[in-house]
Design an enzyme around this catalytic site. Structure first.
Site, short mmCIF file in Angstrom:
data_model
loop_
_atom_site.label_atom_id
_atom_site.label_comp_id
_atom_site.label_asym_id
_atom_site.label_seq_id
_atom_site.Cartn_x
_atom_site.Cartn_y
_atom_site.Cartn_z
N PHE A 122 54.73 35.72 37.15
CA PHE A 122 53.45 35.07 37.44
C PHE A 122 53.68 33.56 37.44
CE2 PHE A 122 48.83 36.44 36.97
CZ PHE A 122 48.98 37.59 37.68
N GLN A 243 39.07 25.75 36.48
CA GLN A 243 40.19 26.18 37.31
C GLN A 243 39.75 26.71 38.68
OE1 GLN A 243 42.84 29.80 36.29
NE2 GLN A 243 44.18 28.02 36.13
N HIS A 245 41.22 28.89 41.61
CA HIS A 245 42.32 29.80 41.90
C HIS A 245 42.77 29.56 43.33
CE1 HIS A 245 44.72 33.40 42.32
NE2 HIS A 245 44.51 33.71 41.06
N LEU A 255 38.87 37.57 44.88
CA LEU A 255 40.18 37.14 44.41
C LEU A 255 41.31 37.99 44.99
CD1 LEU A 255 41.75 35.39 42.27
CD2 LEU A 255 41.63 37.39 40.82
N GLU A 258 47.25 36.52 41.72
CA GLU A 258 48.53 35.81 41.72
C GLU A 258 49.69 36.81 41.74
OE1 GLU A 258 48.39 32.23 39.31
OE2 GLU A 258 50.11 33.01 38.22
N ARG A 289 48.62 27.08 38.77
CA ARG A 289 47.49 27.22 39.71
C ARG A 289 46.94 25.88 40.19
NH1 ARG A 289 44.37 32.35 37.00
NH2 ARG A 289 45.95 33.83 37.71
N HIS A 356 37.20 29.69 39.58
CA HIS A 356 37.72 30.90 38.95
C HIS A 356 37.53 30.97 37.44
CE1 HIS A 356 40.21 34.43 38.56
NE2 HIS A 356 41.12 33.81 37.84
N ARG A 401 44.79 26.78 32.78
CA ARG A 401 45.21 28.06 32.22
C ARG A 401 46.29 28.69 33.09
NH1 ARG A 401 43.93 33.58 33.12
NH2 ARG A 401 42.30 33.15 34.64
C1 FAD Z 1 38.29 38.33 39.57
C2 FAD Z 1 38.97 37.91 38.30
C3 FAD Z 1 40.27 38.31 38.03
C4 FAD Z 1 40.90 37.93 36.85
N1 FAD Z 1 42.18 38.35 36.62
C5 FAD Z 1 42.78 38.01 35.45
C6 FAD Z 1 44.09 38.49 35.15
O1 FAD Z 1 44.69 39.24 35.90
N2 FAD Z 1 44.65 38.12 33.97
C7 FAD Z 1 44.01 37.31 33.08
O2 FAD Z 1 44.58 37.02 32.03
N3 FAD Z 1 42.76 36.85 33.36
C8 FAD Z 1 42.14 37.19 34.50
N4 FAD Z 1 40.87 36.73 34.76
C9 FAD Z 1 40.15 36.02 33.70
C10 FAD Z 1 39.68 37.02 32.63
O3 FAD Z 1 39.45 38.27 33.23
C11 FAD Z 1 38.41 36.57 31.96
O4 FAD Z 1 38.55 35.25 31.51
C12 FAD Z 1 38.09 37.46 30.75
O5 FAD Z 1 38.11 38.82 31.12
C13 FAD Z 1 36.76 37.10 30.13
O6 FAD Z 1 36.47 38.03 29.13
P1 FAD Z 1 35.26 37.79 28.12
O7 FAD Z 1 35.27 38.93 27.16
O8 FAD Z 1 35.34 36.44 27.57
O9 FAD Z 1 33.95 37.82 29.02
P2 FAD Z 1 33.41 38.81 30.15
O10 FAD Z 1 34.31 39.93 30.43
O11 FAD Z 1 32.99 37.93 31.27
O12 FAD Z 1 32.13 39.44 29.46
C14 FAD Z 1 30.98 38.67 29.14
C15 FAD Z 1 29.97 39.58 28.47
O13 FAD Z 1 28.87 38.81 28.01
C16 FAD Z 1 27.66 39.46 28.31
N5 FAD Z 1 26.62 38.43 28.40
C17 FAD Z 1 26.69 37.22 29.00
N6 FAD Z 1 25.52 36.56 28.84
C18 FAD Z 1 24.71 37.36 28.12
C19 FAD Z 1 23.38 37.26 27.64
N7 FAD Z 1 22.63 36.17 27.86
N8 FAD Z 1 22.86 38.29 26.95
C20 FAD Z 1 23.58 39.43 26.73
N9 FAD Z 1 24.84 39.57 27.16
C21 FAD Z 1 25.40 38.55 27.84
C22 FAD Z 1 27.94 40.18 29.62
O14 FAD Z 1 27.04 41.25 29.79
C23 FAD Z 1 29.38 40.66 29.36
O15 FAD Z 1 29.33 41.87 28.64
C24 FAD Z 1 40.23 37.11 35.93
C25 FAD Z 1 38.93 36.71 36.19
C26 FAD Z 1 38.32 37.08 37.37
C27 FAD Z 1 36.92 36.58 37.63
#
Ligand code: FAD
Length: 592
Positions: A122, A243, A245, A255, A258, A289, A356, A401
């Site tokens: 990566f 960031q 992407h 997306l 990568e 990135r 991203h 990142r």
């Molecule tokens: C398309 C895409 C591909 C990616 N690929 C990778 C990868 O391959 N490798 C990598 O390391 N990272 C990757 N990332 C980044 C990574 O996936 C995310 O940064 C990470 O999954 C975020 O996880 P999280 O638990 O912080 O939040 P999230 O998974 O975004 O979850 C947020 C949670 O908060 C809840 N929530 C938000 N606001 C409220 C509210 N007001 N009330 C109640 N609930 C709420 C939502 O319902 C959800 O359950 C990618 C991101 C994207 C967008």
């Protein structure tokens, strides 16, 4: 309604957010027999973590030689030396264990012929502190987040975590001393409001990609937890670092991982030139990135873009063997066929940098405790309040990142936050009384949108669209003082307009309209934090690239930004350059 009549529920720990960060923490707590409530505005397995494609980093050395110290070096360099080196060391050391845990929870990682976990190269990964390309990203094909989120959800069901599915958290609640003790939430379906009282509260609400018009993020990524933190008096850290992407599908934003370049894909301009060789002679298409995004932007700006409008470049995968596409990248192949009518096995994919990932967020320490400046100390923990995942800023990603480090971050720090909460609960066994004023404030914030008769108010939708355009135009890949100053002015005007907005839709969709309004209020606060922080930082570092200050300025800017809503004030605190056990990596010119 009288606020005394609002039903109350009590838990040891409240977790707002059911993505990978929230669910990893919840599992740890439920297994320690704490009573845990998880509130999520979407069904847990629809959280954005589900969309993660490429994988998670850990120095397992299954494909090429590797160790956690090299991973640490790459992460510090990737962060453009703004990441805190103690937190980065902690994360990189914990990474192999985090992968094995996920494997034992049921994640079907892709395998090598010898049965070990497959690892793909990566961006920004190296062997031996900046040498040959490393292969450090563990993946379940290109659907890694899907596998992780579903496994964690099932483990939580087994451990009897209490879920409030499709409940929206409006605001944090406090006692009279200002300690955070839960949240005000409502059931999206019925509109029923509840007060959740908790001894500890963990914010795990993910990022704010909806700040921008073209984004890889889901519609739900509106920075709600960051907005809640700001309203509770917690500053946001390093918000100028957002960031882009390099490979979102041009004009649409979906997306292309990568991992596509990790498997051997590369970028070409209108002349068919593999231009990354010019910008990053060693790492080429697998440079960091920020570097690849700037290169694409420059190619297009200098007239070497593809298509009738010369507004994108091409990602070539058609030279890859069929079985690589089919076994390692099936998801993105399908996305291209469905949304573009292009099979990457035959034709290149049009791509362009796309919003991203939110590097900044709620400041925390390694234990996930939210930390704020108090008098002369740069950071003191806020009792009982935690944050983990993309909404938090530990800071392991600093100014940029590395791909594959976020899934790692959310799992490592979700777990460490939960471990700290478990200790805290042992020492703090009783619930404290809420300050009724904070309940009233949350109630008022929600019910401000009830009056649907004010047809003079502007529509929330229009303001949101304008905000996304202003952010794209004024806070994108390249920035200057004029453009950022204009951004501050425009976002401030939009914030004012939002105060006079109203919902006129009286149909049964009212609750969804109300949520969109509350989300936009959060986005607006996050947008202000982003442009104000960006306008103040007069250097180029990582994702924050200024044409007028093209160099990194370590003398003045080895410090984190802290933005507070009150007076839109900026404070700073030093980068923690001292790791836990090894010697520090001093800032060096960053070449790939
Ligand atoms: C398309 C895409 C591909 C990616 N690929 C990778 C990868 O391959 N490798 C990598 O390391 N990272 C990757 N990332 C980044 C990574 O996936 C995310 O940064 C990470 O999954 C975020 O996880 P999280 O638990 O912080 O939040 P999230 O998974 O975004 O979850 C947020 C949670 O908060 C809840 N929530 C938000 N606001 C409220 C509210 N007001 N009330 C109640 N609930 C709420 C939502 O319902 C959800 O359950 C990618 C991101 C994207 C967008």
């Amino acid at each position: 309604m009288n606020i005394e009549d609002i039903p109350r529920r009590r838990f040891d720990a409240l977790i707002i957010g059911a993505g990978g960060g929230g669910l990893r923490a919840a599992l740890q707590l439920a297994e320690a027999d704490a009573s845990v409530a998880v509130v999520s505005k979407v069904f847990p397995t629809r959280s954005h973590t589900v969309a993660a494609q490429g994988g998670m980093n850990a120095a397992l050395a299954n494909v090429l030689p590797d160790n956690w110290h090299w991973h640490m070096f790459d992460t510090v360099k990737g962060s453009d030396y703004l990441g805190d080196q103690d937190a980065i060391e902690y994360m990189c050391r914990a990474a192999p264990k985090a992968v094995y845990e996920m494997e034992h929870f049921g994640v079907p990682f892709s395998r090598l012929d010898n049965g070990k976990i497959y690892q793909r190269p990566f961006g920004g990964q190296s062997q031996n502190f900046g040498g040959e390309q490393a292969a450090r990203t563990c993946a379940a094909a290109d659907r890694t987040g899907h596998a992780i989120l579903h496994s964690l959800y099932q483990q939580n069901i087994r451990a009897k975590t209490h879920f409030f599915d499709e409940y929206f958290a409006v605001d944090l609640l406090k006692d009279e001393q200002g300690n955070v003790l839960g949240a005000y939430v409502f059931d999206i379906h019925s509109g029923e409001e509840i007060i959740i009282e908790a001894k500890t509260t963990l914010i795990a609400t993910g990022g704010a990609g909806q700040l921008f018009r073209t984004t890889t993020n889901a519609l739900i990524n509106t920075g709600d937890g960051m907005g809640m933190a700001l309203r509770a008096g917690v500053p946001l850290q390093d918000m100028e670092f957002f960031q882009f992407h390099p490979t979102g599908i041009a004009g649409r934003g979906m997306l292309i991982t990568e991992g596509a370049r990790g498997e051997g894909g590369y970028l070409v301009n209108a002349q068919g030139e593999r231009f990354m060789e010019r910008y990053a002679p060693t790492a080429k298409d697998l440079a960091s990135r920020d570097v690849v995004s700037r290169s694409i932007y420059t190619e297009v700006k200098e007239g070497r873009g593809c298509g009738p409008d010369k507004d994108h470049v091409m990602l070539k995968l058609d030279h890859l063997p069929e079985d690589v596409l089919q076994s390692r990248l099936p998801g993105i192949r399908q996305t291209c066929i469905t949304f573009l009518g292009i099979d990457p096995a035959d034709k290149p994919i049009p791509v362009y940098p796309t919003a991203h990932y939110t590097m900044g967020g709620i400041p925390t320490n390694r234990q996930g405790q939210v930390v704020v400046p108090v008098k002369d100390t740069p950071e003191e923990p806020v009792t009982g309040l935690y944050a983990a995942g993309e909404c938090a800023c530990v800071s392991v990603h600093g100014a940029n990142r590395l791909g594959g480090n976020s899934l790692l971050d959310i799992l490592v720090f979700g777990r460490s936050a939960a471990n700290h909460i478990i200790q805290y609960l042992k020492e703090n066994r009783f619930h404290k009384a809420l300050d009724e004023n904070t309940i009233q404030k949350a109630y008022d914030r929600l019910h401000r949108w009830d009056d649907t008769s004010n047809s003079n108010g502007e529509s929330v939708d229009d303001i949101r669209r304008d905000l996304q355009k202003v952010m794209e135009d004024n806070c994108g890949v390249f920035r200057t003082q004029d453009v950022l100053d204009n951004g501050m002015e425009e976002v401030s005007k939009l914030a004012q307009r939002l105060k006079n907005a109203s919902i006129t839709d009286q149909s049964e969709l009212f609750n969804t309209a109300r949520i969109e309004a509350l989300e936009l209020e959060n986005l607006m606060d996050v947008a202000l934090a982003t442009v104000y922080s960006a306008a103040a930082r007069t250097e180029s570092r990582g994702a924050h690239s200024r044409i007028d200050y093209a160099e990194r300025d370590d003398k003045s800017w080895m410090k984190h930004t802290l933005y507070s809503s009150e007076d839109r004030k900026l404070d700073y605190k030093p980068v923690r350059t001292k790791p836990m056990s090894v010697v520090s990596f001093p800032p060096k010119p960053r070449v790939y």
